[in-house]
Write an enzyme that holds these catalytic residues in place. Structure first.
Site, PDB file in Angstrom:
ATOM      1  N   HIS A 265      -3.303   7.547   1.811  1.00 49.50           N
ATOM      2  CA  HIS A 265      -3.706   6.207   1.370  1.00 49.50           C
ATOM      3  C   HIS A 265      -5.110   5.962   1.900  1.00 49.50           C
ATOM      4  CE1 HIS A 265      -3.958   2.031   0.643  1.00 49.50           C
ATOM      5  NE2 HIS A 265      -3.738   1.646   1.891  1.00 49.50           N
TER       6      HIS A 265
ATOM      7  N   ASN B 134     -10.089   0.066  -0.435  1.00 49.90           N
ATOM      8  CA  ASN B 134      -8.633   0.120  -0.354  1.00 49.90           C
ATOM      9  C   ASN B 134      -8.052  -0.479  -1.634  1.00 49.90           C
ATOM     10  OD1 ASN B 134      -5.923  -0.207   0.181  1.00 49.90           O
ATOM     11  ND2 ASN B 134      -6.206  -1.035   2.235  1.00 49.90           N
TER      12      ASN B 134
ATOM     13  N   CYS C 119       0.821  -1.227   0.000  1.00 49.96           N
ATOM     14  CA  CYS C 119       0.000   0.000   0.000  1.00 49.96           C
ATOM     15  C   CYS C 119       0.850   1.270   0.000  1.00 49.96           C
ATOM     16  CB  CYS C 119      -0.957   0.005   1.178  1.00 49.96           C
ATOM     17  SG  CYS C 119      -2.113  -1.366   1.127  1.00 49.96           S
TER      18      CYS C 119
HETATM   19  O1  UT7 Z   1      -3.877  -0.759   3.370  1.00 45.30           O
HETATM   20  C1  UT7 Z   1      -3.084  -1.500   4.218  1.00 45.30           C
HETATM   21  C2  UT7 Z   1      -3.306  -1.119   5.575  1.00 45.30           C
HETATM   22  N1  UT7 Z   1      -4.515  -1.690   6.081  1.00 45.30           N
HETATM   23  C3  UT7 Z   1      -5.243  -1.002   6.888  1.00 45.30           C
HETATM   24  O2  UT7 Z   1      -4.921   0.135   7.145  1.00 45.30           O
HETATM   25  C4  UT7 Z   1      -6.388  -1.649   7.581  1.00 45.30           C
HETATM   26  C5  UT7 Z   1      -6.315  -1.336   9.029  1.00 45.30           C
HETATM   27  N2  UT7 Z   1      -7.388  -1.904   9.827  1.00 45.30           N
HETATM   28  C6  UT7 Z   1      -8.679  -1.534   9.676  1.00 45.30           C
HETATM   29  O3  UT7 Z   1      -9.027  -0.769   8.804  1.00 45.30           O
HETATM   30  C7  UT7 Z   1      -9.665  -2.042  10.698  1.00 45.30           C
HETATM   31  O4  UT7 Z   1      -8.959  -2.685  11.718  1.00 45.30           O
HETATM   32  C8  UT7 Z   1     -10.715  -3.034  10.100  1.00 45.30           C
HETATM   33  C9  UT7 Z   1     -11.700  -2.279   9.218  1.00 45.30           C
HETATM   34  C10 UT7 Z   1      -9.995  -4.107   9.310  1.00 45.30           C
HETATM   35  C11 UT7 Z   1     -11.521  -3.677  11.210  1.00 45.30           C
HETATM   36  O5  UT7 Z   1     -12.079  -2.697  12.062  1.00 45.30           O
HETATM   37  P1  UT7 Z   1     -11.936  -2.842  13.649  1.00 45.30           P
HETATM   38  O6  UT7 Z   1     -12.736  -1.768  14.244  1.00 45.30           O
HETATM   39  O7  UT7 Z   1     -10.461  -2.851  13.945  1.00 45.30           O
HETATM   40  O8  UT7 Z   1     -12.624  -4.206  13.927  1.00 45.30           O
HETATM   41  P2  UT7 Z   1     -12.007  -5.516  14.603  1.00 45.30           P
HETATM   42  O9  UT7 Z   1     -11.033  -6.178  13.686  1.00 45.30           O
HETATM   43  O10 UT7 Z   1     -11.555  -5.173  15.982  1.00 45.30           O
HETATM   44  O11 UT7 Z   1     -13.301  -6.423  14.693  1.00 45.30           O
HETATM   45  C12 UT7 Z   1     -14.430  -6.036  15.483  1.00 45.30           C
HETATM   46  C13 UT7 Z   1     -15.495  -7.085  15.302  1.00 45.30           C
HETATM   47  C14 UT7 Z   1     -14.968  -8.518  15.453  1.00 45.30           C
HETATM   48  O12 UT7 Z   1     -15.948  -9.267  16.137  1.00 45.30           O
HETATM   49  P3  UT7 Z   1     -15.779  -9.590  17.708  1.00 45.30           P
HETATM   50  O13 UT7 Z   1     -14.477 -10.348  17.797  1.00 45.30           O
HETATM   51  O14 UT7 Z   1     -15.726  -8.246  18.380  1.00 45.30           O
HETATM   52  O15 UT7 Z   1     -16.992 -10.390  17.996  1.00 45.30           O
HETATM   53  C15 UT7 Z   1     -14.893  -9.017  14.031  1.00 45.30           C
HETATM   54  O16 UT7 Z   1     -15.042 -10.406  13.923  1.00 45.30           O
HETATM   55  O17 UT7 Z   1     -16.064  -7.011  13.993  1.00 45.30           O
HETATM   56  C16 UT7 Z   1     -16.074  -8.304  13.397  1.00 45.30           C
HETATM   57  N3  UT7 Z   1     -15.972  -8.155  11.964  1.00 45.30           N
HETATM   58  C17 UT7 Z   1     -17.021  -7.956  11.156  1.00 45.30           C
HETATM   59  N4  UT7 Z   1     -18.339  -7.887  11.402  1.00 45.30           N
HETATM   60  C18 UT7 Z   1     -19.161  -7.681  10.367  1.00 45.30           C
HETATM   61  C19 UT7 Z   1     -14.825  -8.147  11.198  1.00 45.30           C
HETATM   62  N5  UT7 Z   1     -15.153  -7.958   9.932  1.00 45.30           N
HETATM   63  C20 UT7 Z   1     -16.499  -7.840   9.845  1.00 45.30           C
HETATM   64  C21 UT7 Z   1     -17.419  -7.634   8.802  1.00 45.30           C
HETATM   65  N6  UT7 Z   1     -18.733  -7.557   9.105  1.00 45.30           N
HETATM   66  N7  UT7 Z   1     -17.027  -7.498   7.522  1.00 45.30           N
END
Ligand code: UT7
Length: 323
Positions: A250, A280, A114
């Site tokens: 980005h 992304n 990225c």
């Molecule tokens: O470009 C390269 C760099 N990449 C990035 O910059 C990405 C960086 N990370 C992010 O953008 C965020 O961390 C995400 C968008 C990937 C995730 O957001 P988050 O607020 O960090 O969520 P999380 O990973 O802490 O997950 C929260 C909850 C989890 O459930 P539990 O464990 O709390 O029950 C996940 O399983 O959300 C759940 N979850 C979803 N729920 C519905 C994860 N993906 C989904 C989904 N739909 N698509």
């Protein structure tokens, strides 16, 4: 007398197939609401049949060259930032070179995931400033839809395909921050974070593999490292955040974009945001945002821009340029 790499033209290409968040609700335990609130993404484009990184890169390059009033024959070099080249080799850049009918000069890919476009801009700047090239086409193009695990809701809803391109040309400046062109670059990587974001395939496995990410951890590094690299690049250019007209970040997550702007002390009215429409697109996201920002009438000649990006590696960095 200082040689500067000045932008002559910008363009982009998005595949026709646009996929709204709601399309994932049929196959995954997810919702439009979750994707919007956690990432800011509303839709993304996916490459269609026969569309590849090099074909999208060529379309974006043609748009940028048209804006610059140039053709492939006028270029000295092409640098293509991508992690999704059509083949292991040749480079996608040489495929674009052929498509543009460019017989001379040289072309190569840069792979910094990225952060690829920021790395490619820094390489183009080095070629121009050192006199090795006068006109360089810098492209970011990706087909991340080819790297998705469509059963992993935590990753497959976040990415999209597309391409953006810039034509840079040598121009003599005063050596002052008021010059047009690239004013500073700042690059970093730290291979010890490899497990946070990677693709589990390649020549060592004999498969293309799929993307794996520890999203929460990457998020944490992103906010801290992006604000720091932007600050360092501004300092190298003899500028501060107060001088910035546009952050062109980005486009991975609206919450990362907002938190980084906040850390830099800048309002969201100074940030070009396209993540809602593109998702992304990895190395394509910054040139896409630059091209859309110009089309929207946000970015104008003379504006001071800071671009910043982080991705797999981890690799991150930023570039300060006056449009
Ligand atoms: O470009 C390269 C760099 N990449 C990035 O910059 C990405 C960086 N990370 C992010 O953008 C965020 O961390 C995400 C968008 C990937 C995730 O957001 P988050 O607020 O960090 O969520 P999380 O990973 O802490 O997950 C929260 C909850 C989890 O459930 P539990 O464990 O709390 O029950 C996940 O399983 O959300 C759940 N979850 C979803 N729920 C519905 C994860 N993906 C989904 C989904 N739909 N698509």
């Amino acid at each position: 007398m200082t040689v500067r790499a000045v932008v002559r033209g910008v363009g982009h290409y998005l595949p026709a197939r646009m996929v709204p968040n709601s399309e994932f609700e049929a196959t995954l335990d997810t919702s439009d609401e979750w994707i919007r609130t956690r990432s800011g993404i509303e839709r993304r484009h996916f490459a269609g049949e026969g569309e590849t990184t090099s074909s999208m890169a060529t379309a974006a390059a043609e748009a940028a060259l048209a804006k610059a009033g140039l053709t492939g024959a006028d270029l000295d070099a092409i640098i293509l930032a991508t992690s999704t080249a059509d083949f292991t080799f040749p480079s996608a850049a040489t495929m674009v070179q052929q498509q543009l009918g460019m017989k001379g000069g040289f072309a190569f890919d840069v792979q910094a995931v990225c952060a690829g476009f920021v790395y490619a801009l820094a390489q183009a700047n080095a070629l121009i400033v050192s006199g090795q090239a006068r006109r360089v086409l810098v492209i970011g193009a990706e087909t991340f839809s080819k790297l998705m695990d469509w059963t992993d809701r935590a990753t497959c809803v976040l990415f999209g395909d597309g391409a953006g391109a810039l034509v840079l040309e040598a121009e003599i400046g005063d050596g002052e921050p008021t010059d047009r062109g690239i004013l500073s670059t700042d690059l970093h990587s730290d291979g010890s974070y490899r497990e946070l974001l990677y693709v589990d395939g390649g020549v060592s496995t004999g498969t293309t593999g799929v993307l794996r990410m520890q999203g929460r951890e990457v998020f944490r590094h992103a906010v801290e490292k992006l604000a720091a690299t932007a600050h360092e690049a501004l300092q190298k250019a003899g500028l501060t955040a107060a001088d910035v007209d546009w952050i062109v970040p980005h486009q991975a997550n609206l919450r990362i974009i907002t938190a980084t702007a906040q850390k830099m002390g800048l309002p969201m009215s100074k940030v070009v945001v396209t993540v809602q429409d593109h998702g992304n697109t990895s190395a394509a996201s910054i040139p896409l945002a630059l091209s859309v920002g110009v089309e929207r009438g946000q970015i104008a000649e003379g504006d001071l821009l800071v671009t910043e990006a982080i991705g797999g590696g981890l690799a991150w960095g930023s570039v300060v340029l006056r449009w």
